[in-house]
Design an enzyme around this catalytic site. Structure first.
Site, PDB file in Angstrom:
ATOM      1  N   SER A   1      40.713  42.196  40.325  1.00 64.66           N
ATOM      2  CA  SER A   1      41.159  42.334  38.935  1.00 64.66           C
ATOM      3  C   SER A   1      40.371  43.476  38.326  1.00 64.66           C
ATOM      4  O   SER A   1      39.326  43.881  38.869  1.00 64.66           O
ATOM      5  CB  SER A   1      40.846  41.028  38.189  1.00 64.66           C
ATOM      6  OG  SER A   1      40.986  41.192  36.796  1.00 64.66           O
TER       7      SER A   1
ATOM      8  N   TYR B   1      35.444  33.719  35.938  1.00 64.43           N
ATOM      9  CA  TYR B   1      36.509  34.529  36.550  1.00 64.43           C
ATOM     10  C   TYR B   1      35.966  35.917  36.920  1.00 64.43           C
ATOM     11  O   TYR B   1      36.208  36.424  38.022  1.00 64.43           O
ATOM     12  CB  TYR B   1      37.679  34.646  35.568  1.00 64.43           C
ATOM     13  CG  TYR B   1      38.886  35.406  36.088  1.00 64.43           C
ATOM     14  CD1 TYR B   1      39.819  34.794  36.912  1.00 64.43           C
ATOM     15  CD2 TYR B   1      39.097  36.741  35.740  1.00 64.43           C
ATOM     16  CE1 TYR B   1      40.938  35.486  37.372  1.00 64.43           C
ATOM     17  CE2 TYR B   1      40.197  37.442  36.193  1.00 64.43           C
ATOM     18  CZ  TYR B   1      41.121  36.807  37.007  1.00 64.43           C
ATOM     19  OH  TYR B   1      42.214  37.507  37.465  1.00 64.43           O
TER      20      TYR B   1
HETATM   21  N1  LIG Z   1      48.502  38.359  35.847  1.00 60.64           N
HETATM   22  C1  LIG Z   1      47.440  39.089  35.520  1.00 60.64           C
HETATM   23  O1  LIG Z   1      47.316  39.552  34.367  1.00 60.64           O
HETATM   24  C2  LIG Z   1      46.372  39.394  36.551  1.00 60.64           C
HETATM   25  C3  LIG Z   1      45.455  40.419  36.276  1.00 60.64           C
HETATM   26  C4  LIG Z   1      44.469  40.721  37.223  1.00 60.64           C
HETATM   27  C5  LIG Z   1      44.410  40.011  38.402  1.00 60.64           C
HETATM   28  N2  LIG Z   1      45.317  39.003  38.631  1.00 60.64           N
HETATM   29  C6  LIG Z   1      45.201  38.291  39.903  1.00 60.64           C
HETATM   30  O2  LIG Z   1      46.402  38.482  40.618  1.00 60.64           O
HETATM   31  C7  LIG Z   1      46.628  37.389  41.509  1.00 60.64           C
HETATM   32  C8  LIG Z   1      48.053  36.898  41.386  1.00 60.64           C
HETATM   33  O3  LIG Z   1      48.267  36.403  40.082  1.00 60.64           O
HETATM   34  P1  LIG Z   1      49.707  36.447  39.360  1.00 60.64           P
HETATM   35  O4  LIG Z   1      49.577  37.384  38.238  1.00 60.64           O
HETATM   36  O5  LIG Z   1      50.789  36.653  40.347  1.00 60.64           O
HETATM   37  O6  LIG Z   1      49.742  34.958  38.761  1.00 60.64           O
HETATM   38  P2  LIG Z   1      50.778  33.752  38.988  1.00 60.64           P
HETATM   39  O7  LIG Z   1      50.126  32.577  38.345  1.00 60.64           O
HETATM   40  O8  LIG Z   1      52.121  34.144  38.563  1.00 60.64           O
HETATM   41  O9  LIG Z   1      50.816  33.558  40.577  1.00 60.64           O
HETATM   42  C9  LIG Z   1      49.716  33.101  41.290  1.00 60.64           C
HETATM   43  C10 LIG Z   1      50.227  32.264  42.455  1.00 60.64           C
HETATM   44  O10 LIG Z   1      49.077  31.855  43.206  1.00 60.64           O
HETATM   45  C11 LIG Z   1      49.240  30.492  43.515  1.00 60.64           C
HETATM   46  N3  LIG Z   1      47.939  29.853  43.699  1.00 60.64           N
HETATM   47  C12 LIG Z   1      46.968  29.704  42.783  1.00 60.64           C
HETATM   48  N4  LIG Z   1      45.963  28.984  43.292  1.00 60.64           N
HETATM   49  C13 LIG Z   1      46.312  28.680  44.570  1.00 60.64           C
HETATM   50  C14 LIG Z   1      45.683  27.950  45.604  1.00 60.64           C
HETATM   51  N5  LIG Z   1      44.514  27.326  45.405  1.00 60.64           N
HETATM   52  N6  LIG Z   1      46.293  27.890  46.803  1.00 60.64           N
HETATM   53  C15 LIG Z   1      47.489  28.473  47.002  1.00 60.64           C
HETATM   54  N7  LIG Z   1      48.153  29.148  46.040  1.00 60.64           N
HETATM   55  C16 LIG Z   1      47.562  29.250  44.837  1.00 60.64           C
HETATM   56  C17 LIG Z   1      49.972  29.899  42.317  1.00 60.64           C
HETATM   57  O11 LIG Z   1      50.596  28.667  42.645  1.00 60.64           O
HETATM   58  C18 LIG Z   1      50.953  31.001  41.965  1.00 60.64           C
HETATM   59  O12 LIG Z   1      52.179  30.859  42.627  1.00 60.64           O
HETATM   60  C19 LIG Z   1      45.547  36.359  41.157  1.00 60.64           C
HETATM   61  O13 LIG Z   1      44.500  36.448  42.091  1.00 60.64           O
HETATM   62  C20 LIG Z   1      45.067  36.801  39.790  1.00 60.64           C
HETATM   63  O14 LIG Z   1      43.731  36.395  39.539  1.00 60.64           O
HETATM   64  C21 LIG Z   1      46.277  38.693  37.742  1.00 60.64           C
END
Ligand SMILES: NC(=O)c1ccc[n+]([C@@H]2O[C@H](COP(=O)([O-])OP(=O)(O)OC[C@H]3O[C@@H](n4cnc5c(N)ncnc54)[C@H](O)[C@@H]3O)[C@@H](O)[C@H]2O)c1
Length: 279
Positions: free
Chosen positions: A158, A171
């Protein structure tokens, strides 16, 4: 078969929706077959964001199959190494090889200072965002090594893995930890031509960011903030005139790192952040 990922197989966690689904689809568009896992349920008991479902993972599978690529799915919690290993072993058995690991699963909570984070919130975040990433790579790496063709590993961190924000320190720590993990894996796996890099998204238009909880967190001054209210504040985080990026923007970076175009790139932190780290 043509495409930047033709003939390759990618193992992706958190693939039921959001960025993980987008990575699966983008790589399939370029010719990859996919091993997709997701917890498909609540990550923690009182999650502020809506959780993904088995139907979401099925939809990812349908999207990949619609591109005439193969996909193997499993409902797995990345905190469970044995289940991860079983899923990736089974996927490789069915699809024949493994070339790419995308450790994308993660979640976030916030709203309190580090000294007030509960021990269980700390353990949950570190357990998924850091230990889960390590377990994902640990489960997949033997297949990359035994393939003898090298490989590419992409860890989702991130902007919060490169700089700190207040009130979500657990986080921030987990995502900085991912960078250490990436560098250590890169050093250990280089001799096998396995490259390891991390991606650092700013806000992404996925359910993790685009929800009522985030809107209220960003706009505590408003009773019922909406998307336009969120954008006003989110835009101040960036150099470019944006509040967030789309999942596909991250997928294109992941695809590049996964592809042979990045064949000599390892140990890097690739920010897709609209200039957020400059601020
Ligand atoms: N959305 C943002 O603004 C953002 C910004 C920076 C980083 N991220 C990172 O990007 C990655 C993806 O996030 P996203 O934006 O697609 O969010 P999202 O919530 O849409 O998708 C995340 C997916 O990961 C799955 N997941 C979470 N914990 C899990 C576990 N313990 N085992 C298996 N699956 C699990 C969830 O069920 C979900 O389907 C994450 O690591 C998040 O920290 C997101």
């Amino acid at each position: 078969m043509t495409g930047r990922m033709a003939g390759k197989v990618a193992f992706i966690t958190g693939a039921a929706r959001g960025q993980g689904r987008s990575h699966a689809v983008r790589m399939a568009q370029e010719g990859a077959d996919i091993i997709a896992v997701d917890i498909c349920g609540p990550v923690i008991a009182d999650s502020p964001t809506p959780y993904s479902t088995p139907e979401d993972l099925l939809e990812t599978a349908d999207l990949v199959k619609g591109l005439n690529r193969r996909i193997v799915t499993a409902e797995v919690d990345v905190r469970d190494y044995a289940a991860l290993k079983s899923a990736v072993d089974s996927g490789v058995e069915q699809l024949g090889r493994l070339d790419v690991i995308v450790a994308n699963a993660g979640f976030g909570t916030g709203g309190v200072t580090l000294e007030n984070v509960s021990e269980s919130d700390w353990d949950d975040i570190i357990g998924v965002n850091l230990s889960g990433v390590w377990k994902t790579v640990k489960a997949g790496v033997p297949h990359l090594k035994s393939g003898g063709r090298g490989g590419s590993i992409i860890l989702t961190s991130s902007v919060g893995g490169l700089k700190a924000y207040a009130n979500t320190g657990h986080y921030i720590a987990s995502k900085h930890g991912v960078v250490g993990l990436m560098r250590a894996f890169a050093v250990e796996l280089g001799e096998y031509s396995i490259r390891v890099n991390s991606v650092h998204p700013t806000n992404v238009n996925t359910p993790m960011f685009m929800n009522d909880y985030t809107m209220k967190w960003f706009r505590p001054d408003l009773e019922n903030p909406g998307i336009d209210d969120l954008k006003v504040v989110a835009q101040t985080m960036h150099v470019l005139p944006i509040g967030w990026v789309e999942a596909e923007d991250i997928s294109n970076a992941v695809l590049f790192l996964a592809s042979d175009e990045a064949r000599f790139i390892t140990g890097t932190t690739l920010a897709v952040d609209g200039g957020s780290t400059l601020k």
